[in-house]
Design a protein around this motif. Structure first.
Motif, short mmCIF file in Angstrom:
data_model
loop_
_atom_site.label_atom_id
_atom_site.label_comp_id
_atom_site.label_asym_id
_atom_site.label_seq_id
_atom_site.Cartn_x
_atom_site.Cartn_y
_atom_site.Cartn_z
N ALA A 51 0.83 -1.21 0.00
CA ALA A 51 0.00 0.00 0.00
C ALA A 51 0.86 1.26 0.00
CB ALA A 51 -0.93 0.00 1.21
N VAL A 52 1.88 1.29 0.86
CA VAL A 52 2.78 2.44 0.93
C VAL A 52 3.53 2.62 -0.39
CG1 VAL A 52 4.78 3.42 2.11
CG2 VAL A 52 3.02 2.23 3.43
N LEU A 53 4.07 1.54 -0.92
CA LEU A 53 4.80 1.60 -2.18
C LEU A 53 3.93 2.11 -3.31
CD1 LEU A 53 6.53 -1.91 -1.99
CD2 LEU A 53 7.66 0.29 -1.64
N ASN A 86 2.99 6.15 -7.25
CA ASN A 86 1.98 6.56 -8.22
C ASN A 86 1.43 7.96 -7.96
OD1 ASN A 86 1.44 4.19 -10.13
ND2 ASN A 86 1.35 3.19 -8.13
N LEU A 87 2.13 8.73 -7.12
CA LEU A 87 1.73 10.13 -6.96
C LEU A 87 1.89 10.83 -8.31
CD1 LEU A 87 3.41 11.01 -3.54
CD2 LEU A 87 0.96 10.69 -3.99
N THR A 137 12.53 6.60 -7.06
CA THR A 137 11.23 6.24 -6.49
C THR A 137 10.66 5.01 -7.17
OG1 THR A 137 10.82 8.58 -6.02
CG2 THR A 137 8.94 7.10 -5.91
N GLN A 138 10.80 4.97 -8.51
CA GLN A 138 10.28 3.83 -9.27
C GLN A 138 10.96 2.53 -8.86
OE1 GLN A 138 8.11 2.52 -11.15
NE2 GLN A 138 9.29 0.70 -11.72
N TRP A 139 12.29 2.54 -8.70
CA TRP A 139 12.95 1.28 -8.38
C TRP A 139 12.95 0.98 -6.89
CZ3 TRP A 139 12.77 -2.44 -11.35
CH2 TRP A 139 12.74 -2.23 -12.73
N TRP A 140 12.69 1.97 -6.06
CA TRP A 140 12.34 1.68 -4.67
C TRP A 140 11.03 0.90 -4.66
CZ3 TRP A 140 8.00 4.09 -2.23
CH2 TRP A 140 7.87 3.79 -0.87
N TYR A 141 10.08 1.35 -5.48
CA TYR A 141 8.82 0.61 -5.62
C TYR A 141 9.04 -0.74 -6.31
CZ TYR A 141 4.53 -0.89 -7.95
OH TYR A 141 3.50 -1.64 -8.44
N GLY A 142 9.75 -0.71 -7.46
CA GLY A 142 9.87 -1.91 -8.28
C GLY A 142 10.50 -3.07 -7.55
N HIS A 143 11.61 -2.80 -6.86
CA HIS A 143 12.28 -3.90 -6.18
C HIS A 143 11.50 -4.34 -4.95
CE1 HIS A 143 15.72 -6.51 -5.65
NE2 HIS A 143 15.66 -6.27 -4.36
#
Length: 550
Positions: free
Chosen positions: A234-236, A241-242, A265-271
């Motif tokens: 949820a946090v990711l 997606n902001l 930010t994308q690869w913090w999310y992606g990984h």
């Protein structure tokens, strides 16, 4: 499904579907001439279907069975079937895009059939459609059994399950229309992202409410992993997606971040999508179904808790290893690399804990294909996490990045770990859920196991070999100091490996089709004597054996 709802629950469900129809109609009207309008019609038809089903039963009988006598398993049953349907569709799409790399003419003269649009249908369909439905379905099952408590209410589970599948449907149809944010694993546009947040909040609330009703004082470790999956995803999702919509009447939006900040930010999310969607939740499956199937206690319950906190803390820092040799500050790259190497410890703790749990039960692994699915999944989990830590080291990454080696690594985890533990869990779950003594065909389970394993090995080894060859060709210099091989030369060298990859994928989807057929036949085959139902008051006898005090 509907017949088990009270009049009040039917009324609440009808209000939800009515609100969904209004939202879909508004999207269709506002987004005329834009893909958002097409999605509006999909939303409208989706909710209209359920509104019609509810309306037909709106004034049905309100005489219901005593809910305290049984768990609520209907959403789990439907979730398993949806998961298998997405598996066949999305894996089949993967075979198509793999074949396009070997034979580029395998597409229609239309934009939607190109690799760039079909690939996210495959990746999102497998991750979210197949994996997500399996996680939701098994979490509903596990949280009730390990808590000895029924889920509160019967509307929220269906909202979560069908709401999530609406998100998957919007995502897949959007890709075919060219709708994308161009973010790996986060391609859907702003309105789909908002809808997923609503669904996810209800999911988290449902899980917490169920645990709050528990009759078992201890919260079993599988629930820890599922909760980490729900909360961290949820946090990711929210942060990555902001975005600011270019228009409230169109699908296009612009990220709140730019440049290297957007990449980080994308690869913090992606990984961490890999960490908490494709690892944490499936470890919850492993820690429940493997000891239960083996009829052995977890080798070390304390180690399962330690590995949970290690994975939760280390994984969150590791995403920057995707951005070696980029504009990202060097110290951030080094931080990601360091935590990626450290991550090997809790990851191998979980893999080793699973394999050590099988001590004294290896004869069952030999004879039981379902347990073999889980054992091999644990092995692949250990192998892929070692490989991931190794590939995160900067000099190694200089060879592996942008090559097919990365694809091999991803699919060792996706096929060898995620898919195999999911199929094993489904085979363990289906007979009991539908009150059958066994699967329709255990020979089909055996065939599925060996075909899936063969497909995985062929796929992964083809990509390992091709990736290393690619990396070496791209960095080979001639005597004049210029590159010895052109990009076209490396592409020609890849062709036999691309053929092998398509064949490995074809084997794997064949196994998925066999599995789906076997599950359907198990459901349709009604035994002469139906086993007793699983009751909340007696279900502790059905749970993973707890270890002795360590």
């Amino acid at each position: 499904m509907i017949s088990s709802l009270t009049q009040a629950e039917r009324g609440a469900a009808m209000l939800i579907t009515l609100a969904g129809m209004v939202a879909g109609l508004a999207m269709a009207a506002a987004g005329q001439g834009d893909p958002m309008g097409a999605h509006g019609w999909i939303v409208l038809l989706f909710f209209a279907l359920f509104f019609g089903l509810l309306a037909r039963a709106a004034y049905g009988s309100d005489e219901l069975e005593d809910r305290s006598l049984a768990y609520y398993d209907d959403p789990t049953k439907v979730g398993i079937l949806l998961s298998l349907a997405w598996a066949v569709i999305a894996m089949g799409m993967g075979v198509w895009v793999a074949a396009q790399l070997a034979w580029p003419d395998l597409r229609f003269d239309a934009a939607w059939s190109g690799f760039g649009r079909l690939r996210p249908v495959h990746t999102s369909g497998v991750i979210f459609g197949f994996g997500g439905n399996a996680l939701i379905a098994t979490s509903f099952h596990i949280m009730q059994r390990t808590s000895r408590a029924r889920m509160p209410g019967q509307v929220a589970p269906w909202f979560v399950l069908f709401g999530f599948n609406l998100f998957c449907l919007i995502a897949a149809s959007g890709y075919l229309m060219g709708v994308t944010q161009s973010k790996e694993y986060a391609e859907p546009e702003w309105y789909a992202d908002i809808w997923l947040v609503v669904v996810w909040v209800v999911y988290f609330t449902l899980y917490i409410r169920t645990l709050a009703r528990r009759r078992e004082p201890h919260i079993y470790v599988a629930n820890w992993y599922y909760l980490a999956f729900i909360l961290v995803v949820a946090v990711l999702h929210i942060v990555n997606n902001l975005a600011v919509p270019a228009s409230w009447t169109g699908a296009k939006s612009y990220s709140a971040f730019s440049g290297v900040q957007d990449a980080m930010t994308q690869w913090w999310y992606g990984h961490n999508a890999v960490a908490f969607f494709l690892t944490s939740g499936f470890l919850g499956m492993l820690y429940y179904f493997l000891p239960k199937r083996a009829e052995r206690p977890i080798y070390s319950y304390r180690l399962s808790i330690l590995s949970f906190w290690g994975i939760t803390f280390f994984y969150i820092w590791a995403g920057s290893h995707h951005l070696h040799y980029t504009a990202l500050p060097h110290w951030v790259q080094t931080l990601g690399m360091t935590f990626s190497v450290m991550l090997l410890v809790p990851s191998w703790a979980s893999a080793g804990n699973a394999l050590m749990t099988l001590n004294g039960a290896w004869h069952k692994v030999r004879d039981d294909a379902t347990l073999r699915f889980m054992m091999v999944a644990a092995v692949f989990y250990g192998l892929s996490t070692f490989e991931g830590s190794f590939m995160a080291i900067r000099p190694v990454n200089g060879l592996s990045h942008y090559t097919e080696w990365t694809i091999g690594h991803v699919h060792a985890g996706a096929m060898g770990w995620v898919a195999l533990i999911t199929f094993g869990s489904i085979y363990a779950l289906v007979p009991g859920l539908w009150r059958r003594e066994t699967m329709y065909s255990w020979k089909a389970v055996e065939w599925h196991f060996w075909i899936a394993l063969a497909g995985t090995v062929i796929y992964v080894f083809a990509m390992w070999n091709s990736g290393i060859i690619q990396g070496l060709m791209w960095r080979t210099y001639g005597e004049s100091g210029t590159l010895r091989y052109s990009f076209t030369d490396s592409l020609v060298a890849m062709h036999p490996y691309y053929v092998a990859r398509a064949f490995g994928g074809l084997l794997f989807v064949t196994g998925a089709i066999i599995g789906a057929w076997n599950v359907v036949m198990t459901i349709r085959h009604v035994p002469r004597q139906v086993p007793e139902r699983d009751h909340p008051t007696t279900s502790e006898t059905m749970e993973p054996a707890l270890p002795a005090a360590e």
